[in-house]
Structure formats: C-alpha cells, structure tokens
Write a protein that holds these residues in place. Structure first.
Motif, mmCIF file in Angstrom:
data_model
loop_
_atom_site.group_PDB
_atom_site.id
_atom_site.type_symbol
_atom_site.label_atom_id
_atom_site.label_comp_id
_atom_site.label_asym_id
_atom_site.label_seq_id
_atom_site.Cartn_x
_atom_site.Cartn_y
_atom_site.Cartn_z
ATOM 1 N N ARG A 1 0.832 -1.218 0.000
ATOM 2 C CA ARG A 1 0.000 0.000 0.000
ATOM 3 C C ARG A 1 0.858 1.256 0.000
ATOM 4 N N MET A 2 1.933 1.229 0.799
ATOM 5 C CA MET A 2 2.824 2.386 0.852
ATOM 6 C C MET A 2 3.506 2.615 -0.498
ATOM 7 N N ALA A 3 3.902 1.545 -1.161
ATOM 8 C CA ALA A 3 4.553 1.683 -2.465
ATOM 9 C C ALA A 3 3.572 2.198 -3.509
ATOM 10 N N GLN A 4 2.340 1.718 -3.478
ATOM 11 C CA GLN A 4 1.338 2.156 -4.451
ATOM 12 C C GLN A 4 0.947 3.610 -4.248
ATOM 13 N N SER A 5 0.988 4.070 -3.003
ATOM 14 C CA SER A 5 0.616 5.454 -2.732
ATOM 15 C C SER A 5 1.805 6.403 -2.876
ATOM 16 N N GLY A 6 2.993 5.874 -3.131
ATOM 17 C CA GLY A 6 4.158 6.713 -3.352
ATOM 18 C C GLY A 6 4.897 7.100 -2.099
ATOM 19 N N GLN A 7 4.625 6.476 -0.991
ATOM 20 C CA GLN A 7 5.311 6.800 0.264
ATOM 21 C C GLN A 7 6.707 6.193 0.320
ATOM 22 N N ILE A 8 6.957 5.149 -0.470
ATOM 23 C CA ILE A 8 8.270 4.514 -0.509
ATOM 24 C C ILE A 8 8.966 4.970 -1.785
ATOM 25 N N ARG A 9 10.125 5.606 -1.634
ATOM 26 C CA ARG A 9 10.843 6.130 -2.787
ATOM 27 C C ARG A 9 12.053 5.270 -3.155
ATOM 28 N N SER A 10 12.581 4.522 -2.207
ATOM 29 C CA SER A 10 13.719 3.644 -2.481
ATOM 30 C C SER A 10 13.449 2.287 -1.835
ATOM 31 N N LYS A 11 14.395 1.371 -2.019
ATOM 32 C CA LYS A 11 14.199 0.038 -1.437
ATOM 33 C C LYS A 11 14.217 0.123 0.086
ATOM 34 N N VAL A 12 13.362 -0.669 0.699
ATOM 35 C CA VAL A 12 13.259 -0.696 2.158
ATOM 36 C C VAL A 12 14.360 -1.604 2.694
ATOM 37 N N ASN A 13 15.162 -1.066 3.624
ATOM 38 C CA ASN A 13 16.218 -1.887 4.217
ATOM 39 C C ASN A 13 15.716 -2.533 5.502
ATOM 40 N N GLU A 14 16.597 -3.285 6.130
ATOM 41 C CA GLU A 14 16.191 -4.065 7.303
ATOM 42 C C GLU A 14 15.801 -3.170 8.480
ATOM 43 N N THR A 15 16.524 -2.060 8.680
ATOM 44 C CA THR A 15 16.202 -1.191 9.814
ATOM 45 C C THR A 15 14.837 -0.532 9.630
ATOM 46 N N THR A 16 14.501 -0.165 8.401
ATOM 47 C CA THR A 16 13.180 0.412 8.137
ATOM 48 C C THR A 16 12.090 -0.629 8.365
ATOM 49 N N LEU A 17 12.363 -1.852 7.961
ATOM 50 C CA LEU A 17 11.409 -2.938 8.175
ATOM 51 C C LEU A 17 11.201 -3.189 9.661
ATOM 52 N N ILE A 18 12.272 -3.129 10.436
ATOM 53 C CA ILE A 18 12.155 -3.305 11.889
ATOM 54 C C ILE A 18 11.299 -2.192 12.483
ATOM 55 N N GLY A 19 11.488 -0.966 12.000
ATOM 56 C CA GLY A 19 10.657 0.156 12.463
ATOM 57 C C GLY A 19 9.190 -0.062 12.153
ATOM 58 N N LEU A 20 8.883 -0.562 10.954
ATOM 59 C CA LEU A 20 7.487 -0.860 10.601
ATOM 60 C C LEU A 20 6.918 -1.946 11.500
ATOM 61 N N LEU A 21 7.737 -2.962 11.787
ATOM 62 C CA LEU A 21 7.279 -4.034 12.679
ATOM 63 C C LEU A 21 6.981 -3.504 14.077
ATOM 64 N N GLU A 22 7.818 -2.603 14.557
ATOM 65 C CA GLU A 22 7.577 -2.033 15.880
ATOM 66 C C GLU A 22 6.299 -1.207 15.897
ATOM 67 N N GLN A 23 6.045 -0.462 14.818
ATOM 68 C CA GLN A 23 4.805 0.317 14.740
ATOM 69 C C GLN A 23 3.591 -0.592 14.745
ATOM 70 N N ILE A 24 3.660 -1.690 14.018
ATOM 71 C CA ILE A 24 2.537 -2.629 13.974
ATOM 72 C C ILE A 24 2.348 -3.279 15.342
ATOM 73 N N ASN A 25 3.449 -3.610 16.021
ATOM 74 C CA ASN A 25 3.348 -4.205 17.356
ATOM 75 C C ASN A 25 2.712 -3.245 18.349
ATOM 76 N N GLU A 26 3.089 -1.968 18.280
ATOM 77 C CA GLU A 26 2.502 -0.979 19.188
ATOM 78 C C GLU A 26 1.014 -0.797 18.915
ATOM 79 N N ALA A 27 0.637 -0.833 17.657
ATOM 80 C CA ALA A 27 -0.772 -0.644 17.303
ATOM 81 C C ALA A 27 -1.615 -1.841 17.736
ATOM 82 N N ASN A 28 -1.047 -3.030 17.671
ATOM 83 C CA ASN A 28 -1.805 -4.247 17.983
ATOM 84 C C ASN A 28 -1.607 -4.734 19.406
ATOM 85 N N GLN A 29 -0.760 -4.042 20.161
ATOM 86 C CA GLN A 29 -0.461 -4.491 21.513
ATOM 87 C C GLN A 29 -1.656 -4.263 22.428
#
Length: 147
Positions: A97-125
């Motif tokens: 969804r982020m790529a389709q909406s243009g929020q991602i401009r370059s390849k997502v690295n591991e640290t960015t992925l970890i940040g997304l995982l933490e955001q999802i964990n906080e939202a679902n905690q």
C-alpha cells in the motif's frame, strides 16, 4: 417497438451476459437469465480460472515485494513469515500500500522494516490489566478456626 429493435436488444443483452459469464456460449436448455456456472455446467472451469487468477495475484505480490525490499529485509520478512504468517502478511500489505501510494521512494532496508514491525506491534499491543480481589473483614477465615 419493432421486432428488429427487440432482436437487437436481446442480442446485445446476450453478448453482455456471455461477457460477464466468461465468454462461453449459453447452453440451449438454460433460461435467458441463467449463466452456465449457475446451471452447474462448467463449474470446474471457473474453479480453475479462480486458481489461476489467485496464483497470478500472488506472483504479482511477490514481484512487487522483490522490487520494494532489499535482500536483508526480504530475508527477515521470510523468517517472520515462518513464525507468524499473519503478521508477515500484514507487513507485506502495508508495504505494498505504501509503495502504491508513493510513500516509498527507495528500497526498504532491514532497519526500516524493523521500524514498521515495531509500529505494527505498538498498534496491535493489548494492554494487560491485573485486578486484585482482596478479602473483606467479614470473609475472614479467623472465625472458622475459633481464634
């Protein structure tokens, strides 16, 4: 209305119905409003088409994720998918969804992925709540012992 006009309307309607039902000819025994899939004939063909469509969608999904993620992030997401498939699917959906909406401009690295995982964990905690039920004086066990 003239008979020619009615024939033209019927022919147009039949063409629309054939297009909606997959393009095949309608069997002669079916009523005008019923498609071949609803009549029971050709149900296996629709299932095969659905399976083919689903596999194409999954292939598109994999190629999009291949374009979005770098190698280390892709490996981490694969390890997460082994342990928690639903969480990995949620992260994949979010990335697409982020790529389709243009929020991602370059390849997502591991640290960015970890940040997304933490955001999802906080939202679902879910917040755990502990309730203590203390005894009252009238429920004292001292009276049972005669002290």
């Amino acid at each position: 209305m003239a008979d020619d006009d009615l024939q033209a309307i019927r022919a147009r309607r039949m063409a629309e119905m054939r297009g909606a039902s997959g393009g095949g000819e309608l069997p002669a025994g079916l009523p005008a409003g019923m498609t071949a899939a609803a009549g029971g004939a050709g149900g296996g063909q629709n299932a095969a088409e659905e399976a083919e469509k689903k596999s194409q969608m999954e292939e598109m999904r994999r190629t999009m994720l291949f374009q979005i993620l770098d190698n280390q992030a892709r490996e981490r997401l694969a390890r997460i998918k082994i342990v928690k498939g639903d969480k990995a699917r949620a992260v994949e959906d979010l990335l697409i969804r982020m790529a389709q909406s243009g929020q991602i401009r370059s390849k997502v690295n591991e640290t960015t992925l970890i940040g997304l995982l933490e955001q999802i964990n906080e939202a679902n905690q879910k917040e755990t709540k502990i309730v203590y039920n203390r005894r009252r004086d009238d429920d004292s066990e001292d009276e049972d012992w005669g002290l």
